[in-house]
Motif scaffolding. Structure first.
Motif, PDB file in Angstrom:
ATOM      1  N   GLN A  93      -6.995 -22.885 -27.472  1.00  0.00           N
ATOM      2  CA  GLN A  93      -7.417 -22.797 -27.720  1.00  0.00           C
ATOM      3  C   GLN A  93      -7.235 -24.134 -29.556  1.00  0.00           C
ATOM      4  O   GLN A  93      -7.275 -23.777 -31.133  1.00  0.00           O
ATOM      5  N   PRO A 106      -4.906 -17.117 -34.895  1.00  0.00           N
ATOM      6  CA  PRO A 106      -5.696 -16.961 -33.589  1.00  0.00           C
ATOM      7  C   PRO A 106      -5.485 -15.184 -34.242  1.00  0.00           C
ATOM      8  O   PRO A 106      -3.912 -14.745 -34.181  1.00  0.00           O
ATOM      9  N   ASP A 148     -12.625 -16.013 -34.983  1.00  0.00           N
ATOM     10  CA  ASP A 148     -12.496 -17.726 -34.467  1.00  0.00           C
ATOM     11  C   ASP A 148     -12.146 -19.108 -35.243  1.00  0.00           C
ATOM     12  O   ASP A 148     -12.668 -19.814 -36.204  1.00  0.00           O
ATOM     13  N   HIS A 149     -10.197 -19.238 -35.008  1.00  0.00           N
ATOM     14  CA  HIS A 149      -9.755 -20.234 -35.493  1.00  0.00           C
ATOM     15  C   HIS A 149     -10.774 -21.561 -35.504  1.00  0.00           C
ATOM     16  O   HIS A 149      -9.664 -22.228 -36.108  1.00  0.00           O
ATOM     17  N   THR A 150     -11.272 -21.610 -34.456  1.00  0.00           N
ATOM     18  CA  THR A 150     -11.349 -23.384 -34.121  1.00  0.00           C
ATOM     19  C   THR A 150     -12.649 -23.621 -35.203  1.00  0.00           C
ATOM     20  O   THR A 150     -13.045 -25.103 -35.380  1.00  0.00           O
ATOM     21  N   GLN A 151     -13.749 -22.486 -36.360  1.00  0.00           N
ATOM     22  CA  GLN A 151     -14.551 -23.010 -36.682  1.00  0.00           C
ATOM     23  C   GLN A 151     -14.304 -22.942 -38.203  1.00  0.00           C
ATOM     24  O   GLN A 151     -13.769 -21.943 -38.378  1.00  0.00           O
ATOM     25  N   HIS A 200     -16.041 -13.974 -37.905  1.00  0.00           N
ATOM     26  CA  HIS A 200     -15.729 -13.224 -37.327  1.00  0.00           C
ATOM     27  C   HIS A 200     -16.686 -12.350 -36.546  1.00  0.00           C
ATOM     28  O   HIS A 200     -18.023 -12.461 -37.644  1.00  0.00           O
ATOM     29  N   TYR A 223     -13.026  -9.722 -25.900  1.00  0.00           N
ATOM     30  CA  TYR A 223     -13.332 -11.024 -25.431  1.00  0.00           C
ATOM     31  C   TYR A 223     -14.357 -11.304 -25.566  1.00  0.00           C
ATOM     32  O   TYR A 223     -15.927 -11.505 -26.153  1.00  0.00           O
ATOM     33  N   PHE A 227     -17.970 -11.981 -27.920  1.00  0.00           N
ATOM     34  CA  PHE A 227     -19.177 -12.996 -28.056  1.00  0.00           C
ATOM     35  C   PHE A 227     -20.023 -12.907 -27.563  1.00  0.00           C
ATOM     36  O   PHE A 227     -20.794 -14.110 -26.492  1.00  0.00           O
ATOM     37  N   ASP A 236     -14.682 -20.662 -19.978  1.00  0.00           N
ATOM     38  CA  ASP A 236     -14.916 -19.828 -21.848  1.00  0.00           C
ATOM     39  C   ASP A 236     -13.539 -18.784 -21.956  1.00  0.00           C
ATOM     40  O   ASP A 236     -12.650 -18.921 -22.850  1.00  0.00           O
ATOM     41  N   HIS A 240      -9.322 -18.755 -23.185  1.00  0.00           N
ATOM     42  CA  HIS A 240      -9.344 -17.810 -24.258  1.00  0.00           C
ATOM     43  C   HIS A 240      -7.708 -16.816 -24.540  1.00  0.00           C
ATOM     44  O   HIS A 240      -7.520 -17.301 -24.880  1.00  0.00           O
TER      45      HIS A 240
END
Length: 319
Positions: A93, A106, A148-151, A200, A223, A227, A236, A240
């Motif tokens: 990601q 992450p 969520d390190h992408t957000q 988170h 995960y 989620f 997804d 991940h």
């Protein structure tokens, strides 16, 4: 008069020896495969840590290209840059990391990085400490946190985070002696600011993992639990944990004897059942709960629900 010793832990090192820097960073970050290559800048490095067992501030200067893999199993880490940049979570990601916006390491798994000529700051929290603060804040039992390190955080939340980091830095990094109480208050206030800033999810503390689930299969199931309320798919999940969909399917069959899509559907069915059992018929409808958990075809949903629980969803709601 007895003077209380300063409870802060301090460590600082610097130099111009590239090989020594590689060994130091491998030890400091439990990194594997750490590689460094010179850039146009003359090489030098500096690494500093100050804090206690709950929270520490770290700063890094590294005038070279650095690549490797990190796993922060016992801590949660926020990082930001004032110079340099690169890619975090290479091959999975991926996020472009540049000055301006902090991001979380992450969580729950190793991640690869490729950074160059960085001036980096980090705030590190002990895992048990942050999970206890999160449990108190969310009204739950302590449990792992999935960030969520992408957000990226919202701008208004970042203002609060930056202000709190400045206040905490005055305590943790200040020249004046710091008491245990002052450090504890700074750590708690900064932990709360982190939880209110960075997106988170709290894993359910009663999540039971299938016997035999280890490594990436375990990570995939955790995960899914974290989620399941979002429209994630097995694609997804595979992305991940760094596997192809085929590789994920083979790993699930080998370790737990089921397919990942069946596992994800079962988790969502369990969540539907929990919600229906807590609700009253006048408060919700089966259709609304089913759709909220990703079941758009209601006839098919009722069938798989009955197969799993021995009763139809309307019976659970009216029980």
């Amino acid at each position: 008069m007895n003077v209380e010793p300063d409870p802060r832990i301090r460590f600082e090192t610097s130099g111009t020896d590239l090989e020594a820097a590689i060994h130091m960073y491998e030890d400091a970050y439990e990194s594997t495969g750490f590689q460094a290559g010179r850039t146009e800048r003359p090489f030098s490095y500096r690494f500093r840590v100050t804090g206690d067992e709950r929270m520490s501030f770290r700063s890094t200067r590294f005038d070279a290209r650095a690549q490797g893999e990190v796993e922060s199993a016992d801590e949660y880490v926020v990082m930001w840059l004032s110079d340099g940049g690169g890619i975090v979570d290479v091959g999975r990601q991926e996020v472009d990391f540049a000055p301006g916006t902090p991001m979380m390491f992450p969580t729950g798994r190793p991640f690869a990085f490729d950074l160059q000529d960085v001036r980096q700051n980090l705030v590190q929290f002990d895992r048990t400490f942050l999970e206890a603060v999160a449990a108190e804040e969310h009204g739950t039992q302590p449990a792992p946190l999935v960030f969520d390190h992408t957000q990226p955080p919202r701008r208004e939340d970042l203002r609060g985070w930056n202000a709190q980091v400045r206040r905490a830095a005055e305590v943790v990094l200040g020249e004046a002696p710091a008491s245990q109480l002052a450090l504890a208050e700074a750590a708690r206030d900064t932990a709360l600011a982190l939880l209110r800033t960075f997106p988170h999810t709290v894993l359910a503390p009663d999540v039971t993992l299938p016997q035999g689930a280890t490594g990436r299969v375990r990570e995939a199931i955790e995960y899914m639990h974290a989620f399941a309320h979002t429209p994630i798919t097995t694609t997804d999940v595979a992305e991940h944990v760094g596997l192809s969909v085929r590789g994920l399917q083979q790993a699930f069959q080998r370790q737990v004897g089921s397919a990942p899509n069946a596992m994800l559907r079962g988790i969502r069915l369990d969540r539907v059942r929990d919600e229906l059992r807590r609700a009253s018929p006048g408060e919700v409808t089966v259709a609304a709960v089913a759709v909220r958990w990703g079941f758009a075809h209601l006839g098919r949903f009722s069938g798989v629900y009955a197969s799993r629980f021995g009763e139809y969803p309307r019976d659970t709601l009216h029980a």
